[in-house]
Design an enzyme around this catalytic site. Sequence first.
Site, PDB file in Angstrom:
ATOM      1  N   TYR A 131       0.832  -1.202   0.000  1.00 39.45           N
ATOM      2  CA  TYR A 131       0.000   0.000   0.000  1.00 39.45           C
ATOM      3  C   TYR A 131       0.870   1.256   0.000  1.00 39.45           C
ATOM      4  CZ  TYR A 131      -2.972   3.805   1.556  1.00 39.45           C
ATOM      5  OH  TYR A 131      -3.598   5.029   1.652  1.00 39.45           O
ATOM      6  N   LYS A 135       1.382   3.969  -3.097  1.00 40.20           N
ATOM      7  CA  LYS A 135       1.058   5.381  -2.890  1.00 40.20           C
ATOM      8  C   LYS A 135       2.284   6.255  -3.149  1.00 40.20           C
ATOM      9  CE  LYS A 135      -2.231   7.077  -1.667  1.00 40.20           C
ATOM     10  NZ  LYS A 135      -3.368   7.633  -2.453  1.00 40.20           N
TER      11      LYS A 135
END
Length: 308
Positions: A131, A135
């Site tokens: 994640y 990002k």
Amino acid sequence: MRILVLGAGGYLGGHVTERLRAVPGARVLVGGRSPAADVTVDLASDRPYGLAEALAKAAPDAVVNCAGATGGDAVTLAEVNARGPAVLCAALREAAPAARLVHLGSAAEYGPGTPGLRVTETEACLPAGPYGATKLAGTVAVTASGLDAVVLRVGNPVGAGAPPTGLPGRVAALLAEAEGEAGAPGAPAAELRLGDLSAYRDFVDVRDLARAVELAAVTPGPLPPVLNVGGGEALPVRELVRGLADVAGFRGRIVEADGGGSARSAQVSWQCSDITAAGLALGWRPAHSLGASLEALWAAHPVRVAAP
């Protein structure tokens, strides 16, 4: 001023859209996969030239990208969080190169923090999992795009409508379920079983986040490429859970089961952002306490009613 919000149907996007619609003189357009959207967009699959055509028709003065994935496998995360911003930037360079781009990043991009210290925007990023890594890839695409763009690195958002995929929303759902069951005849004392709650996180109210987005979209002149948007202090996750339980009137036990927490919590025990730069560039400071955020979350949460 025409402001296009991508991901307006999501948790953060909904709050951002509501805030921007109150800006005098602003016309807010919503972009997403729904046929009802003003601009039909799917950043996970759209090609740059197709998106450029849609952006040219919308003619935005500012674009706010709230689209993102917080769960799923690495491919899903990469498609939405990494590919999506890259495609958006390519399309904007073609169709609306003068538009201000405000992109929502994540404090997860930094990775594990040093206990007692706040991380600034110039710190090296060492994300602990897919994640944060995806990002970060999205942030790099935006900051290297050559556009008038700013990435807001968001802490842990809390407030009304928090989804069950995150801890605040999941705990609210469990508390609502426990409240419903407590009303059943002969029901035993409720017990809330969670994982390890010893990690420290930087919580920010979604209303404060939405205000930061507004300021980033309308503030004239160039902005720093990355700005931290958080509460500015690290609080134990245990404090959030206990506070939400108190707001909900929960009187049962909260049990921290071994091995029940997320892998990321085990890897990142401390997270706290320095928000000085956002104050200097935008005149922004958080206005809501964690307690106020939890009250708003619980007030908006549907309470489960036990079957007779």
